[in-house]
Design a protein around this motif. Sequence first.
Motif, PDB file in Angstrom:
ATOM      1  N   TYR A 209      41.665  38.383 100.189  1.00 29.11           N
ATOM      2  CA  TYR A 209      41.498  38.105 101.682  1.00 29.11           C
ATOM      3  C   TYR A 209      42.741  38.614 102.176  1.00 29.11           C
ATOM      4  O   TYR A 209      42.677  39.450 103.348  1.00 29.11           O
TER       5      TYR A 209
ATOM      6  N   ILE B  39      42.271  42.424 102.701  1.00 29.55           N
ATOM      7  CA  ILE B  39      41.453  42.865 103.783  1.00 29.55           C
ATOM      8  C   ILE B  39      42.191  42.677 105.250  1.00 29.55           C
ATOM      9  O   ILE B  39      41.985  43.475 106.112  1.00 29.55           O
ATOM     10  N   LEU B  40      43.028  41.749 105.217  1.00 26.36           N
ATOM     11  CA  LEU B  40      43.666  41.332 106.412  1.00 26.36           C
ATOM     12  C   LEU B  40      44.479  42.400 106.893  1.00 26.36           C
ATOM     13  O   LEU B  40      44.711  42.849 107.885  1.00 26.36           O
ATOM     14  N   GLU B  41      45.360  42.816 105.944  1.00 24.37           N
ATOM     15  CA  GLU B  41      46.354  43.885 106.182  1.00 24.37           C
ATOM     16  C   GLU B  41      45.773  45.229 106.710  1.00 24.37           C
ATOM     17  O   GLU B  41      45.931  45.656 107.660  1.00 24.37           O
ATOM     18  N   GLU B  42      44.575  45.366 105.762  1.00 24.40           N
ATOM     19  CA  GLU B  42      43.834  46.961 106.228  1.00 24.40           C
ATOM     20  C   GLU B  42      43.131  46.738 107.927  1.00 24.40           C
ATOM     21  O   GLU B  42      43.396  47.549 108.386  1.00 24.40           O
ATOM     22  N   SER B  43      42.577  45.397 107.974  1.00 21.82           N
ATOM     23  CA  SER B  43      42.135  45.239 109.383  1.00 21.82           C
ATOM     24  C   SER B  43      43.410  45.390 110.288  1.00 21.82           C
ATOM     25  O   SER B  43      43.078  45.946 111.397  1.00 21.82           O
ATOM     26  N   ARG B  44      44.588  44.952 109.929  1.00 21.03           N
ATOM     27  CA  ARG B  44      45.450  45.076 111.198  1.00 21.03           C
ATOM     28  C   ARG B  44      46.088  46.500 111.201  1.00 21.03           C
ATOM     29  O   ARG B  44      46.343  46.834 112.298  1.00 21.03           O
ATOM     30  N   ARG B  45      46.159  47.291 109.991  1.00 24.45           N
ATOM     31  CA  ARG B  45      46.396  48.666 110.093  1.00 24.45           C
ATOM     32  C   ARG B  45      45.505  49.590 110.963  1.00 24.45           C
ATOM     33  O   ARG B  45      45.681  50.278 111.784  1.00 24.45           O
ATOM     34  N   LEU B  46      44.252  49.207 110.633  1.00 24.54           N
ATOM     35  CA  LEU B  46      43.115  49.947 111.530  1.00 24.54           C
ATOM     36  C   LEU B  46      43.205  49.415 112.958  1.00 24.54           C
ATOM     37  O   LEU B  46      43.006  50.416 113.900  1.00 24.54           O
ATOM     38  N   ASN B  47      43.514  48.403 113.368  1.00 18.58           N
ATOM     39  CA  ASN B  47      43.634  47.876 114.743  1.00 18.58           C
ATOM     40  C   ASN B  47      44.614  48.528 115.236  1.00 18.58           C
ATOM     41  O   ASN B  47      44.674  48.806 116.545  1.00 18.58           O
TER      42      ASN B  47
ATOM     43  N   ARG C 249      43.876  52.157 115.985  1.00 13.02           N
ATOM     44  CA  ARG C 249      42.840  52.056 117.221  1.00 13.02           C
ATOM     45  C   ARG C 249      43.621  52.097 118.443  1.00 13.02           C
ATOM     46  O   ARG C 249      43.375  52.673 119.511  1.00 13.02           O
TER      47      ARG C 249
END
Length: 66
Positions: free
Chosen positions: A42, A45-53, A56
């Motif tokens: 988890y 996934i959260l770290e990756e999501s923050r990097r992608l955001n 963006r």
Amino acid sequence: MPDRLYATDNADFERLLSLGFTESEAKRLLYLRDHVDEQVEYREILEESRRLNFIRWLIEHDRISR
């Protein structure tokens, strides 16, 4: 898993009971909600999501190009 609920969980606990969950199921769901971020997958996934955001945001604000 602790048998006691925190005062802030009471409303959530009552809501789960009203939705048809048993007392033990409701306690388990609240426990899982409070401890889900302890799981390695988890957090990754959260770290990756923050990097992608962030990437963006950089693109949307013309800080970097595609």
